[in-house]
Design a protein around this motif. Sequence first.
Motif, short mmCIF file in Angstrom:
data_model
loop_
_atom_site.label_atom_id
_atom_site.label_comp_id
_atom_site.label_asym_id
_atom_site.label_seq_id
_atom_site.Cartn_x
_atom_site.Cartn_y
_atom_site.Cartn_z
N MET A 47 0.83 -1.20 0.00
CA MET A 47 0.00 0.00 0.00
C MET A 47 0.87 1.26 0.00
SD MET A 47 -3.31 0.74 2.29
CE MET A 47 -4.23 2.24 2.16
N PHE A 48 1.96 1.23 0.79
CA PHE A 48 2.88 2.38 0.76
C PHE A 48 3.47 2.55 -0.64
CE2 PHE A 48 2.95 1.70 5.39
CZ PHE A 48 2.77 2.99 5.81
N SER A 49 3.88 1.45 -1.24
CA SER A 49 4.45 1.52 -2.60
C SER A 49 3.43 2.07 -3.58
CB SER A 49 4.92 0.14 -3.04
OG SER A 49 5.96 -0.31 -2.20
N ALA A 50 2.19 1.61 -3.48
CA ALA A 50 1.13 2.09 -4.38
C ALA A 50 0.86 3.58 -4.16
CB ALA A 50 -0.14 1.28 -4.18
N GLU A 51 0.87 4.01 -2.90
CA GLU A 51 0.64 5.42 -2.60
C GLU A 51 1.74 6.29 -3.19
OE1 GLU A 51 -1.90 7.10 -0.20
OE2 GLU A 51 -2.86 5.47 -1.28
N LEU A 52 2.99 5.84 -3.07
CA LEU A 52 4.10 6.62 -3.61
C LEU A 52 3.99 6.80 -5.12
CD1 LEU A 52 7.15 5.23 -1.60
CD2 LEU A 52 6.03 7.46 -1.32
N ALA A 53 3.33 5.86 -5.77
CA ALA A 53 3.18 5.93 -7.23
C ALA A 53 2.03 6.83 -7.67
CB ALA A 53 2.97 4.52 -7.78
N GLN A 54 1.19 7.25 -6.76
CA GLN A 54 0.03 8.06 -7.11
C GLN A 54 0.45 9.53 -7.31
OE1 GLN A 54 -3.13 7.03 -7.70
NE2 GLN A 54 -2.28 4.99 -7.44
N PRO A 55 0.01 10.15 -8.39
CA PRO A 55 0.38 11.55 -8.63
C PRO A 55 -0.32 12.54 -7.69
CG PRO A 55 -1.10 10.78 -10.34
CD PRO A 55 -0.78 9.59 -9.48
N VAL A 56 -1.28 12.08 -6.91
CA VAL A 56 -1.99 12.97 -5.99
C VAL A 56 -1.59 12.73 -4.54
CG1 VAL A 56 -3.98 13.28 -7.52
CG2 VAL A 56 -3.97 11.41 -5.84
N CYS A 57 -0.53 11.93 -4.33
CA CYS A 57 -0.08 11.60 -2.98
C CYS A 57 1.38 12.01 -2.77
CB CYS A 57 -0.23 10.10 -2.72
SG CYS A 57 -1.93 9.53 -2.69
N TRP A 58 1.68 12.48 -1.57
CA TRP A 58 3.03 12.88 -1.18
C TRP A 58 3.30 12.33 0.20
CZ3 TRP A 58 -0.42 15.53 -3.93
CH2 TRP A 58 -0.01 16.03 -5.16
N TYR A 59 4.50 11.75 0.40
CA TYR A 59 4.89 11.15 1.67
C TYR A 59 6.28 11.64 2.08
CZ TYR A 59 0.88 8.12 1.71
OH TYR A 59 -0.42 7.67 1.77
N TRP A 60 6.47 11.77 3.39
CA TRP A 60 7.74 12.21 3.96
C TRP A 60 8.13 11.28 5.10
CZ3 TRP A 60 3.93 15.33 2.25
CH2 TRP A 60 4.26 16.33 1.33
N VAL A 61 9.44 11.21 5.35
CA VAL A 61 9.93 10.54 6.55
C VAL A 61 10.67 11.59 7.37
CG1 VAL A 61 10.12 8.23 5.58
CG2 VAL A 61 12.07 9.77 5.42
N ALA A 62 10.66 11.40 8.68
CA ALA A 62 11.46 12.21 9.60
C ALA A 62 12.60 11.32 10.07
CB ALA A 62 10.62 12.67 10.79
N GLU A 63 13.81 11.83 9.97
CA GLU A 63 14.98 11.05 10.36
C GLU A 63 15.75 11.77 11.45
OE1 GLU A 63 17.15 10.62 6.68
OE2 GLU A 63 16.14 8.72 6.26
N GLN A 64 16.32 10.98 12.34
CA GLN A 64 17.26 11.50 13.33
C GLN A 64 18.44 10.55 13.37
OE1 GLN A 64 15.28 12.33 17.07
NE2 GLN A 64 14.55 14.27 16.27
N GLU A 65 19.61 11.12 13.20
CA GLU A 65 20.85 10.34 13.18
C GLU A 65 20.76 9.20 12.17
OE1 GLU A 65 21.89 9.27 17.19
OE2 GLU A 65 21.66 11.32 17.89
N GLY A 66 20.16 9.49 11.02
CA GLY A 66 20.08 8.53 9.93
C GLY A 66 19.01 7.46 10.06
N ALA A 67 18.22 7.51 11.13
CA ALA A 67 17.16 6.51 11.33
C ALA A 67 15.80 7.16 11.18
CB ALA A 67 17.28 5.89 12.72
#
Length: 156
Positions: free
Chosen positions: A26-46
């Motif tokens: 589902m995450f992979s499918a969402e990333l492929a959608q032109p109307v969806c945007w996803y972000w990660v928050a990282e600290q010390e590379g994690a």
Amino acid sequence: MTAEDVPVVHALERRLFPADAWPAEMFSAELAQPVCWYWVAEQEGAVVGYAGLMCLRPVGDVQTIAVLPEHEGRGIGSDLLRTLHGKAAELGATEVLLEVRADNPRAQQLYRRFGYEQIHTRPRYYRDGTDALIMRLELAAPEPPAAPTTPTEGGR
């Protein structure tokens, strides 16, 4: 978020939302959608948090937002939410909607701090039978462009 982040995000998803975890596909499918945007928050590379937005103007919809419990209280959730709001506004959204578990007061408090108001309840929305609160935030209208000025000739 990139495709390379999906395995880590999915592992966090299963840890944080065991009853309602999205499958990795589902995450992979969402990333492929032109109307969806996803972000990660990282600290010390994690990866310590993630968030996603779907936007079909004029409505933005928070698809997911999560922060590892050991990193809560550090502003990560607020930063992710601000990012979602900024992208929604950039895309022309005038409001943002989200669903939050009725038994998650910490998340509800975050959303209320940002100005969200509960507009509806979806009974038994989650797999375990928990209700979802539907919350809405009206985004500030963009400033209208300044009226063009016409240079005048002459003057003093």
